[in-house]
Design an enzyme around this catalytic site. Sequence first.
Site, PDB file in Angstrom:
ATOM      1  CG  ASN A   1       4.981-122.364   1.072  1.00  0.00           C
ATOM      2  OD1 ASN A   1       4.729-121.557   0.177  1.00  0.00           O
ATOM      3  ND2 ASN A   1       6.051-122.260   1.830  1.00  0.00           N
TER       4      ASN A   1
ATOM      5  CG  ASP B   1      -1.517-120.489  -8.967  1.00  0.00           C
ATOM      6  OD1 ASP B   1      -0.513-120.496  -8.222  1.00  0.00           O
ATOM      7  OD2 ASP B   1      -1.531-119.941 -10.079  1.00  0.00           O
TER       8      ASP B   1
ATOM      9  CG  ASP C   1      -0.731-119.578  -3.666  1.00  0.00           C
ATOM     10  OD1 ASP C   1      -1.143-118.504  -4.149  1.00  0.00           O
ATOM     11  OD2 ASP C   1      -0.022-120.382  -4.316  1.00  0.00           O
TER      12      ASP C   1
ATOM     13  NE  ARG D   1      -1.981-110.383  -1.192  1.00  0.00           N
ATOM     14  CZ  ARG D   1      -1.546-111.138  -2.201  1.00  0.00           C
ATOM     15  NH1 ARG D   1      -0.248-111.330  -2.387  1.00  0.00           N
ATOM     16  NH2 ARG D   1      -2.405-111.713  -3.028  1.00  0.00           N
TER      17      ARG D   1
ATOM     18  CG  HIS E   1       6.571-117.490  -9.596  1.00  0.00           C
ATOM     19  ND1 HIS E   1       6.718-116.682 -10.705  1.00  0.00           N
ATOM     20  CD2 HIS E   1       5.781-116.795  -8.751  1.00  0.00           C
ATOM     21  CE1 HIS E   1       6.059-115.562 -10.536  1.00  0.00           C
ATOM     22  NE2 HIS E   1       5.484-115.604  -9.345  1.00  0.00           N
TER      23      HIS E   1
ATOM     24  CG  ASP F   1       2.179-121.063 -10.872  1.00  0.00           C
ATOM     25  OD1 ASP F   1       1.268-121.776 -10.419  1.00  0.00           O
ATOM     26  OD2 ASP F   1       2.279-119.851 -10.615  1.00  0.00           O
TER      27      ASP F   1
END
Length: 385
Positions: A64, A111, A114, A119, A133, A136
Amino acid sequence: GARAGPRAALAMFQWGVAPVLSQGGLDCLAGKGYVPGSTTLLDDSLQPLWDSLAEFLPRWLAPNCVTLLGLAPVLVAYCFLCICCPSFSEPVPQWQLAFFGLSSLFYFAMDNLDGKQARRTGSSSPLGHLFDHGVDTLVVMPYHAFVIHGVLGLGATRLMLLTQLIVQTSFFMAQWQERYTSICPNAGISEMCLLGSGLVLLASTVRWEVLQGLLSQTLFAGLSIRELLLCALILNGIMYLCYFAWNTLRAARRQQALGRALAELVPFAAMLCGLLLWEEQVIEAAALPISVLMGILACFCTWQHIVFTMAGEVFHAVQPLVLLYVILAAISTAMPAASLRRLQVAIVPCAALAIAASARWICCIIHQIKGRLGIQVLRISYHKD
């Protein structure tokens, strides 16, 4: 503690702004996994680059934080634009265009990184999905402002606001499609982002007045370069709207949820009505606060839709803040010209109210999700099973 969040959120619901998540919704959201959307050849070709760049990120850096690092310079550029062009009629300095162009490329990279960071650190969570999202959704506003005013010089017009609403409605309808098909249509996003950044950077190489003169040159069928670019942008937006509507309504019909799906478009239909109601004189004098107000309302509705889709809960078509926007626009048609100045002044606090209410709501939702998953927003942690 964790209990403070729901109580604060419930207070917001009592204000009539937006509902919050139930315990059942939180449980449903906790079990959500990430479902990748469709990709294009450009997306696939850039994956090795993102994989390589992700290795340079420290493992202690929360995903984040990566998202927010990308967002920060874009918002700074947007604030500079609002300060230097308060009426959307002033020339945009070359350094501002260059700064946003570079900032938007940095955001595009962050973007994409992240999710890689989430992962590789094993810290993926529904909160990260919401964060990604949600940001975005917010970045659509600066992109639109710099392309439409910074490059095309459309200025304080109803058409400028209409193009903004088309772009933001397209983004909402992408989430709308995901609600009924379980697939987020990401195809084309990378191309549009890079095209927008490229146009802004190209425009930064010449003075704004020179750029506007070049764009006014007639190119084809009596249309100027500006008009052709604008037509291409609008047609592209309409094509996306039709594509999302076709896929979503077919899926909703199979699920016997066609009426519910159509009802979820009511807030954006209401904003379109409000846009058509504004007096031209008000738009010319207050295009920036109207743009911010409408933009934040579109973001707020999209954020709610993302959250309630993840939680398996109902998205409420009746949005009090959207209703306030429509009332303001309707008042502008009934007020005498001499009194419109007072209405223009009232738009600014209404925009501030929308920003404060949506920010408070999203903070409450984040607090709820944190409490349910037992994770932190800006630190690496692992959610509870």
